[in-house]
Design a protein around this motif. Structure first.
Motif, PDB file in Angstrom:
ATOM      1  N   GLY A 277       5.905   8.866   0.332  1.00  0.00           N
ATOM      2  CA  GLY A 277       6.371   8.322  -0.936  1.00  0.00           C
ATOM      3  C   GLY A 277       7.225   7.080  -0.754  1.00  0.00           C
ATOM      4  O   GLY A 277       7.187   6.153  -1.567  1.00  0.00           O
ATOM      5  N   ILE A 278       7.994   7.032   0.354  1.00  0.00           N
ATOM      6  CA  ILE A 278       8.827   5.851   0.610  1.00  0.00           C
ATOM      7  C   ILE A 278       7.967   4.637   0.892  1.00  0.00           C
ATOM      8  O   ILE A 278       8.239   3.522   0.405  1.00  0.00           O
ATOM      9  N   GLN A 279       6.900   4.814   1.672  1.00  0.00           N
ATOM     10  CA  GLN A 279       5.989   3.705   1.955  1.00  0.00           C
ATOM     11  C   GLN A 279       5.338   3.186   0.675  1.00  0.00           C
ATOM     12  O   GLN A 279       5.239   1.971   0.463  1.00  0.00           O
TER      13      GLN A 279
ATOM     14  N   ASN B 184       6.258  -5.700  11.084  1.00  0.00           N
ATOM     15  CA  ASN B 184       5.254  -5.258  10.119  1.00  0.00           C
ATOM     16  C   ASN B 184       5.873  -4.640   8.867  1.00  0.00           C
ATOM     17  O   ASN B 184       5.268  -3.779   8.238  1.00  0.00           O
ATOM     18  N   SER B 185       7.056  -5.042   8.511  1.00  0.00           N
ATOM     19  CA  SER B 185       7.662  -4.527   7.285  1.00  0.00           C
ATOM     20  C   SER B 185       6.956  -5.123   6.075  1.00  0.00           C
ATOM     21  O   SER B 185       6.387  -6.216   6.136  1.00  0.00           O
ATOM     22  N   GLU B 186       7.007  -4.394   4.963  1.00  0.00           N
ATOM     23  CA  GLU B 186       6.294  -4.832   3.769  1.00  0.00           C
ATOM     24  C   GLU B 186       6.828  -6.164   3.256  1.00  0.00           C
ATOM     25  O   GLU B 186       6.059  -7.049   2.876  1.00  0.00           O
TER      26      GLU B 186
ATOM     27  N   VAL C 194       5.692  -0.610  -0.965  1.00  0.00           N
ATOM     28  CA  VAL C 194       4.507  -1.423  -1.268  1.00  0.00           C
ATOM     29  C   VAL C 194       4.499  -1.833  -2.730  1.00  0.00           C
ATOM     30  O   VAL C 194       4.242  -3.005  -3.068  1.00  0.00           O
ATOM     31  N   CYS C 195       4.793  -0.904  -3.619  1.00  0.00           N
ATOM     32  CA  CYS C 195       4.778  -1.213  -5.049  1.00  0.00           C
ATOM     33  C   CYS C 195       5.849  -2.244  -5.414  1.00  0.00           C
ATOM     34  O   CYS C 195       5.663  -3.027  -6.356  1.00  0.00           O
ATOM     35  N   ALA C 196       6.956  -2.241  -4.680  1.00  0.00           N
ATOM     36  CA  ALA C 196       8.009  -3.208  -4.956  1.00  0.00           C
ATOM     37  C   ALA C 196       7.574  -4.633  -4.634  1.00  0.00           C
ATOM     38  O   ALA C 196       8.044  -5.593  -5.251  1.00  0.00           O
TER      39      ALA C 196
END
Length: 804
Positions: A369-371, A310-312, A375-377
């Motif tokens: 913040g890491i999550q 389930n990694s982004e 996601v934004c990347a």
């Protein structure tokens, strides 16, 4: 001395067997010789293809006589025997060479030899696919050669059942290979072979359809699959509904499975970024009325059995592959009419584009913040796939998008406002072009302001920079570059070099996309913007084209010295700017083009440029502008006819097309001139047989003099004569005199022709007195262009490919 055989030329048929035997002896090994050079086979394949060495088809009886002198055993027979011996060899390299050349033989040999030998060749190749001890290079070559054999076999109409039988024998063995092997080169050859069978012989999958779908889905959801293979697997999965039943139900079922799997993946990816009810509602909408929704592609939860997957990055790559599969299904031909789930597709696109990485207040405590950073990347990749899916949906249903047009316009407009990445804006411009071409003027009215405002932002930034900097020669730019290299510590040199690089447009693709969108808008709805955005767009396109061709960065030689740039990009940008400017000049408009003179000058200079693409287009543009410069036909709609002014003179009205001078009278009557209205109101026009005298009241003196010496009136083909032939009866002279007394400055004098030899000076004097106070514009110019009507003849057709 032994005599040598002489040949007519390089096309002599007697050469073919000799060349083929030379290839066998020099490049193709026998049972005792090893295959020394793998690259030598490329020479063999090229020579066979160039000279058609395996054709065996003499074109005439004379050609047949020329080759009768050859040995009884033909060179092609020797070729086939050598290949079959190589295919059965235990040495992998020699076996690989034989398998590769068998595929070439299937493509190049004559029909008779292929028809008599294809079963033997097929069984030899299939034996290697089924053999678990075959090397990978032999398996890859065998799959490719079987694909070539089946492609050639599909051309024979009398072997359809046998061809389907042969194809069905291949499916299960290669699916087994796909499950067991991990080589991507082998996967690629297997997918290519499966795609060939789906397209040519879909009935071969009837007994193994579920197995094939399950294996392909497992590969898509596997962590070992690269992004390149993901796209190939997704493309094959889009073709697979043709192999089920080939009907609309199979297509809809696959689309439902894909959409459910995508939404299941998004539920995991968007945790903390959207309300949980959004995902549930999206899946509920996919269930058919009164039925349970089908399982996702790949299992109960859409392939996410392992929580570690389930990694982004993993989720986005799989979702992008599934969206690409949906887009391929929408834009591929299908033999049945399709029931496209437009609402579900638009809902999915809107859901993806609505997430921009910001955290709702209620969700802030549940995401670190890491999550959010991860996601934004990955969001730009996901947004790009969603935009491609939207474009494919529009291309699929075209004008039938009308019930959903408001929703599409809303999605595009809202995303334009928050989209800043050039790659995504390019896709938005592409979507707008597709919308305009699909739905015509109605969509142009809705999107005009959006297109103009965003294109102005993307184009005017460069224009502003270019207009502020002086034009430099090529030598000045090169001098600045060399100065920077020699004196790196000199701040003045660095400042000079920075100024040189400012004018270079770094986003050519974005600017080209904006120009193409404006060109499409002007072509389809140019006449609608005459009172709003049209003037602004015309000026913007003129400035952009001028800067593109005259700016200091326009020199392709200079451009080569700039890092990571190519002169090809510059040429493409020039062409896009010139195309859009030409569209601005020729698109429908109730007024004359405002920048026609600038356009003519620009295209005249461009026609002489060294860059051939630019010069060729500029020459084409000058031809296209001919109709604007010299209109061939003047519109007659809306002009008052003479019959309304002379209700009793039907004979004259019926003859106005034969008397060009009467058309000029008609024009004057509609001009609103007091003089013309008074004159026409008091004169009874006699029959054409009684016309004897001339009264010239239509043209100012300079135009009249030109016509007197025989010049044509430029820009007008309807007006061919300057003189209107009218006889003024004696009964009307008195009324004309009264009119002259009332307005002595405006009414022309009527001169009786009492002498046959009237001098040219007298005629000029008459023309000076006949000239009206307000000069009329040239009768040959016309500002009215027809507006194209909207044709609603684009209907969904599953049998035709959708144009990209």
């Amino acid at each position: 001395m032994a005599s040598f055989e002489r040949f007519d030329d390089m096309c002599d048929l007697r050469l073919k067997p000799k060349i083929l035997r030379n290839l066998l002896s020099e490049y193709v090994p026998n049972e005792k010789q090893p295959l020394v050079d793998f690259q030598s086979l490329s020479k063999v394949v090229s020579t066979i293809s160039t000279h058609k060495l395996l054709s065996e088809s003499p074109s005439s009886s004379a050609d047949q006589k020329k080759i009768q002198a050859k040995p009884s055993k033909s060179a092609v027979d020797e070729w086939v025997e050598r290949l079959l011996a190589l295919v059965s060899s235990d040495m992998p390299d020699k076996c690989w060479g034989g398998v590769v050349l068998i595929g070439v033989t299937c493509r190049e040999c004559c029909s008779d030899r292929f028809f008599s030998s294809y079963s033997v060749w097929f069984n030899s190749l299939l034996s290697h696919i089924k053999n678990p001890e075959s090397s990978r290079i032999v398996l890859v070559a065998s799959c490719t050669s079987v694909s070539d054999l089946l492609t050639r076999l599909s051309r024979f109409t009398n072997t359809k059942k046998e061809a389907v039988s042969h194809a069905s024998k291949v499916v299960l063995p290669i699916i087994k290979l796909l499950e067991e092997e991990s080589s991507e080169a082998l996967w690629e050859s297997i997918v290519h072979l499966l795609s060939t069978i789906v397209i040519l012989f879909p009935a071969a999958f009837h007994s193994s359809y579920d197995k094939v779908e399950s294996v392909i889905a497992s590969k898509i959801f596997s962590t070992k699959t690269s992004s390149n293979m993901l796209k190939k697997f997704a493309h094959f999965l889009a073709l697979l509904p043709k192999a089920n039943k080939g009907d609309a139900g199979s297509w809809s079922l696959m689309m439902q499975k894909l959409l459910i799997s995508i939404n299941v993946h998004l539920n995991n990816f968007f945790q903390g970024l959207e309300d949980e009810t959004v995902g549930k509602k999206a899946i509920q909408r996919l269930a058919p009325p009164g039925k349970d929704s089908p399982l996702p592609l790949g299992g109960q939860d859409g392939g996410l059995d392992d929580a570690s997957l389930n990694s982004e990055e993993f989720i986005v790559s799989r979702v992008s592959a599934l969206m690409f599969c949906c887009s391929t299904m929408l834009t591929s031909s299908f033999k049945s009419k399709l029931n496209v789930q437009v609402a579900s597709l638009l809902s999915l696109v809107e859901r993806v584009l609505a997430v921009n990485g910001s955290l709702p207040r209620s969700m802030s405590p549940f995401m670190t913040g890491i999550q959010q950073e991860l996601v934004c990347a990955e969001l730009p990749t996901l947004h790009s796939s969603a935009l491609e899916l939207l474009r494919a949906t529009i291309k699929c249903i075209r004008s039938q998008l009308l019930p959903y047009a408001a929703s599409v316009v809303s999605v595009v407009s809202s995303y334009f406002k928050k989209c800043s990445l050039p790659e995504l804006r390019i896709k938005l411009y592409s979507i707008i072009k597709t919308l305009l071409k699909s739905m015509g003027v109605g969509m142009a009215m809705q999107l005009a302001n959006e297109v103009v405002s965003n294109a102005s932002v993307d184009l005017e930034g460069f224009d502003a920079v270019s207009s502020k900097t002086p034009s430099l020669t090529n030598g000045a730019v090169l001098k600045g570059g060399s100065k920077k290299r020699k004196h790196a510590s000199n701040s003045g040199a660095q400042a000079e070099n920075s100024a040189v690089e400012v004018g270079v447009p770094h986003n050519h693709s974005l600017k080209i996309a904006a120009l193409e969108a404006l060109e499409t808008l002007l072509t389809i709805g140019g006449a609608l913007g005459s009172n709003g955005w049209r003037e602004r767009v015309d000026k913007l396109l003129m400035t952009t084209a001028k800067n593109a061709c005259e700016g200091r960065w326009a020199n392709s030689e200079t451009y080569h010295h700039l890092p990571n740039k190519s002169s090809t990009d510059l040429v493409e940008f020039k062409l896009a700017a010139l195309r859009s400017f030409l569209a601005s000049l020729v698109s429908p408009s109730p007024v004359r083009p405002a920048f026609l003179a600038e356009g003519l000058e620009l295209f005249q200079r461009g026609k002489c440029q060294a860059e051939m693409k630019v010069a060729e287009f500029c020459a084409h543009a000058l031809m296209s502008l001919e109709v604007v410069i010299h209109p061939r036909a003047l519109p007659l709609d809306g002009l008052p006819s003479l019959s309304s002014q002379f209700p009793q003179s039907d004979s004259l009205a019926s003859q106005k097309h034969n008397a060009p001078g009467l058309n000029k009278m008609d024009r004057i009557a509609g001009d609103g001139s007091v003089l013309s209205n008074l004159w026409l109101a008091n004169v009874d026009v006699p029959a054409n047989s009684e016309i004897e005298r001339t009264v010239d009241t239509t043209l100012p003196l300079p135009e009249a003099k030109r016509l007197k010496v025989g010049n044509d009136l430029v820009g007008s083909e309807n007006v061919q004569h300057a003189d209107v032939l009218i006889k003024v009866p004696e009964s009307t002279k008195e009324s004309l005199v009264h009119v002259s007394e009332r307005d002595d400055d405006m009414v022309p004098k009527v001169v009786s022709e009492t002498q046959e030899g009237e001098s040219l000076a007298g005629k000029d004097s008459l023309m000076e007195e006949a000239a009206v106070g307000k000069k009329h514009e040239s009768l040959g110019e016309s500002d009215d262009d027809s507006i194209p009507s909207l044709k609603a003849d684009d209907y969904l057709s599953s049998d035709s490919d959708i144009e990209s």
